[in-house]
Design a protein around this motif. Structure first.
Motif, PDB file in Angstrom:
ATOM      1  N   PRO A   1      70.727 -33.298 -38.724  1.00 44.64           N
ATOM      2  CA  PRO A   1      69.338 -32.879 -38.671  1.00 44.64           C
ATOM      3  C   PRO A   1      68.942 -32.092 -39.917  1.00 44.64           C
ATOM      4  O   PRO A   1      69.769 -31.461 -40.547  1.00 44.64           O
ATOM      5  CB  PRO A   1      69.257 -31.989 -37.430  1.00 44.64           C
ATOM      6  CG  PRO A   1      70.644 -31.578 -37.140  1.00 44.64           C
ATOM      7  CD  PRO A   1      71.545 -32.621 -37.716  1.00 44.64           C
ATOM      8  N   MET A   2      67.657 -32.171 -40.222  1.00 44.33           N
ATOM      9  CA  MET A   2      67.138 -31.477 -41.397  1.00 44.33           C
ATOM     10  C   MET A   2      67.183 -29.955 -41.192  1.00 44.33           C
ATOM     11  O   MET A   2      66.900 -29.456 -40.109  1.00 44.33           O
ATOM     12  CB  MET A   2      65.696 -31.921 -41.631  1.00 44.33           C
ATOM     13  CG  MET A   2      65.131 -31.477 -42.952  1.00 44.33           C
ATOM     14  SD  MET A   2      63.485 -32.189 -43.198  1.00 44.33           S
ATOM     15  CE  MET A   2      62.475 -30.834 -42.619  1.00 44.33           C
ATOM     16  N   LYS A   3      67.558 -29.251 -42.239  1.00 45.06           N
ATOM     17  CA  LYS A   3      67.587 -27.790 -42.169  1.00 45.06           C
ATOM     18  C   LYS A   3      66.159 -27.257 -42.050  1.00 45.06           C
ATOM     19  O   LYS A   3      65.282 -27.655 -42.803  1.00 45.06           O
ATOM     20  CB  LYS A   3      68.254 -27.250 -43.435  1.00 45.06           C
ATOM     21  CG  LYS A   3      68.415 -25.757 -43.444  1.00 45.06           C
ATOM     22  CD  LYS A   3      69.173 -25.320 -44.685  1.00 45.06           C
ATOM     23  CE  LYS A   3      69.134 -23.824 -44.828  1.00 45.06           C
ATOM     24  NZ  LYS A   3      69.842 -23.376 -46.018  1.00 45.06           N
ATOM     25  N   GLN A   4      65.943 -26.392 -41.092  1.00 43.44           N
ATOM     26  CA  GLN A   4      64.606 -25.834 -40.887  1.00 43.44           C
ATOM     27  C   GLN A   4      64.372 -24.674 -41.852  1.00 43.44           C
ATOM     28  O   GLN A   4      65.295 -23.989 -42.259  1.00 43.44           O
ATOM     29  CB  GLN A   4      64.460 -25.353 -39.444  1.00 43.44           C
ATOM     30  CG  GLN A   4      64.541 -26.493 -38.456  1.00 43.44           C
ATOM     31  CD  GLN A   4      63.831 -26.160 -37.167  1.00 43.44           C
ATOM     32  OE1 GLN A   4      62.745 -25.611 -37.168  1.00 43.44           O
ATOM     33  NE2 GLN A   4      64.453 -26.507 -36.060  1.00 43.44           N
ATOM     34  N   THR A   5      63.116 -24.459 -42.183  1.00 47.84           N
ATOM     35  CA  THR A   5      62.776 -23.356 -43.078  1.00 47.84           C
ATOM     36  C   THR A   5      62.966 -22.021 -42.368  1.00 47.84           C
ATOM     37  O   THR A   5      62.932 -21.933 -41.133  1.00 47.84           O
ATOM     38  CB  THR A   5      61.307 -23.449 -43.534  1.00 47.84           C
ATOM     39  OG1 THR A   5      60.460 -23.258 -42.394  1.00 47.84           O
ATOM     40  CG2 THR A   5      61.013 -24.775 -44.215  1.00 47.84           C
ATOM     41  N   ASN A   6      63.146 -20.988 -43.174  1.00 47.53           N
ATOM     42  CA  ASN A   6      63.249 -19.646 -42.620  1.00 47.53           C
ATOM     43  C   ASN A   6      62.006 -19.301 -41.811  1.00 47.53           C
ATOM     44  O   ASN A   6      62.092 -18.664 -40.761  1.00 47.53           O
ATOM     45  CB  ASN A   6      63.445 -18.619 -43.729  1.00 47.53           C
ATOM     46  CG  ASN A   6      64.835 -18.638 -44.310  1.00 47.53           C
ATOM     47  OD1 ASN A   6      65.786 -19.075 -43.668  1.00 47.53           O
ATOM     48  ND2 ASN A   6      64.963 -18.162 -45.532  1.00 47.53           N
ATOM     49  N   GLU A   7      60.834 -19.722 -42.313  1.00 47.37           N
ATOM     50  CA  GLU A   7      59.577 -19.411 -41.632  1.00 47.37           C
ATOM     51  C   GLU A   7      59.541 -20.035 -40.238  1.00 47.37           C
ATOM     52  O   GLU A   7      59.144 -19.399 -39.268  1.00 47.37           O
ATOM     53  CB  GLU A   7      58.389 -19.892 -42.462  1.00 47.37           C
ATOM     54  CG  GLU A   7      58.181 -19.126 -43.741  1.00 47.37           C
ATOM     55  CD  GLU A   7      59.078 -19.558 -44.901  1.00 47.37           C
ATOM     56  OE1 GLU A   7      59.862 -20.541 -44.758  1.00 47.37           O
ATOM     57  OE2 GLU A   7      59.016 -18.908 -45.951  1.00 47.37           O
ATOM     58  N   ARG A   8      59.955 -21.307 -40.152  1.00 39.77           N
ATOM     59  CA  ARG A   8      59.952 -22.009 -38.864  1.00 39.77           C
ATOM     60  C   ARG A   8      60.970 -21.390 -37.906  1.00 39.77           C
ATOM     61  O   ARG A   8      60.674 -21.170 -36.733  1.00 39.77           O
ATOM     62  CB  ARG A   8      60.254 -23.498 -39.097  1.00 39.77           C
ATOM     63  CG  ARG A   8      60.323 -24.307 -37.836  1.00 39.77           C
ATOM     64  CD  ARG A   8      58.937 -24.546 -37.256  1.00 39.77           C
ATOM     65  NE  ARG A   8      59.072 -25.319 -36.040  1.00 39.77           N
ATOM     66  CZ  ARG A   8      58.495 -25.011 -34.894  1.00 39.77           C
ATOM     67  NH1 ARG A   8      57.700 -23.982 -34.811  1.00 39.77           N
ATOM     68  NH2 ARG A   8      58.669 -25.761 -33.829  1.00 39.77           N
ATOM     69  N   LEU A   9      62.159 -21.095 -38.424  1.00 40.16           N
ATOM     70  CA  LEU A   9      63.183 -20.470 -37.588  1.00 40.16           C
ATOM     71  C   LEU A   9      62.716 -19.105 -37.089  1.00 40.16           C
ATOM     72  O   LEU A   9      62.952 -18.749 -35.936  1.00 40.16           O
ATOM     73  CB  LEU A   9      64.497 -20.336 -38.355  1.00 40.16           C
ATOM     74  CG  LEU A   9      65.238 -21.639 -38.608  1.00 40.16           C
ATOM     75  CD1 LEU A   9      66.375 -21.422 -39.590  1.00 40.16           C
ATOM     76  CD2 LEU A   9      65.766 -22.234 -37.305  1.00 40.16           C
ATOM     77  N   CYS A  10      62.035 -18.372 -37.948  1.00 43.90           N
ATOM     78  CA  CYS A  10      61.528 -17.060 -37.558  1.00 43.90           C
ATOM     79  C   CYS A  10      60.486 -17.191 -36.449  1.00 43.90           C
ATOM     80  O   CYS A  10      60.505 -16.439 -35.476  1.00 43.90           O
ATOM     81  CB  CYS A  10      60.955 -16.349 -38.775  1.00 43.90           C
ATOM     82  SG  CYS A  10      60.631 -14.608 -38.490  1.00 43.90           S
ATOM     83  N   ALA A  11      59.588 -18.154 -36.599  1.00 48.23           N
ATOM     84  CA  ALA A  11      58.569 -18.379 -35.568  1.00 48.23           C
ATOM     85  C   ALA A  11      59.211 -18.723 -34.235  1.00 48.23           C
ATOM     86  O   ALA A  11      58.795 -18.225 -33.181  1.00 48.23           O
ATOM     87  CB  ALA A  11      57.609 -19.482 -36.007  1.00 48.23           C
ATOM     88  N   LEU A  12      60.240 -19.558 -34.265  1.00 43.96           N
ATOM     89  CA  LEU A  12      60.946 -19.918 -33.031  1.00 43.96           C
ATOM     90  C   LEU A  12      61.669 -18.704 -32.443  1.00 43.96           C
ATOM     91  O   LEU A  12      61.646 -18.487 -31.229  1.00 43.96           O
ATOM     92  CB  LEU A  12      61.938 -21.054 -33.296  1.00 43.96           C
ATOM     93  CG  LEU A  12      61.331 -22.412 -33.628  1.00 43.96           C
ATOM     94  CD1 LEU A  12      62.397 -23.373 -34.124  1.00 43.96           C
ATOM     95  CD2 LEU A  12      60.608 -22.989 -32.413  1.00 43.96           C
ATOM     96  N   ALA A  13      62.291 -17.921 -33.306  1.00 43.76           N
ATOM     97  CA  ALA A  13      62.997 -16.721 -32.846  1.00 43.76           C
ATOM     98  C   ALA A  13      62.039 -15.723 -32.208  1.00 43.76           C
ATOM     99  O   ALA A  13      62.374 -15.078 -31.217  1.00 43.76           O
ATOM    100  CB  ALA A  13      63.753 -16.076 -34.004  1.00 43.76           C
ATOM    101  N   GLN A  14      60.823 -15.619 -32.762  1.00 40.45           N
ATOM    102  CA  GLN A  14      59.828 -14.710 -32.190  1.00 40.45           C
ATOM    103  C   GLN A  14      59.429 -15.140 -30.780  1.00 40.45           C
ATOM    104  O   GLN A  14      58.985 -14.319 -29.986  1.00 40.45           O
ATOM    105  CB  GLN A  14      58.591 -14.642 -33.089  1.00 40.45           C
ATOM    106  CG  GLN A  14      58.818 -13.866 -34.355  1.00 40.45           C
ATOM    107  CD  GLN A  14      57.641 -13.926 -35.306  1.00 40.45           C
ATOM    108  OE1 GLN A  14      56.829 -14.842 -35.273  1.00 40.45           O
ATOM    109  NE2 GLN A  14      57.555 -12.939 -36.179  1.00 40.45           N
TER     110      GLN A  14
END
Length: 78
Positions: A1-14
């Motif tokens: 799978p494609m590596k997700q951006t820090n921004e996207r991972l942060c949004a998911l973590a929030q």
């Protein structure tokens, strides 16, 4: 799978995605390690008498990232 951006991972973590938070921290380990090593050398911490090593600084960096996640706002452009 494609590596997700820090921004996207942060949004998911929030939103409570623990795996996204783990990925965010994992994806930034080399950056945190580089900053820790640079600080250790530039501040001459080996000779400081503070009994710190680079692992302490890396752990502080990981903790800082973990604490920053709830405050991140992609709309601010940084």
């Amino acid at each position: 799978p494609m590596k997700q951006t820090n921004e996207r991972l942060c949004a998911l973590a929030q939103k409570g995605d623990a795996a996204a938070l783990d990925s965010l921290i994992e994806n930034n380990k080399s950056f945190i390690g580089k900053v820790a090593n640079d600080l250790f050398r530039s501040m001459n911490l080996a000779q400081s008498g503070l009994n710190l090593d680079t692992d302490d600084l890396k752990q502080a960096g990981n903790l800082g990232l973990w604490k920053a996640v709830p405050k991140f706002d992609a709309a601010r452009g940084m």
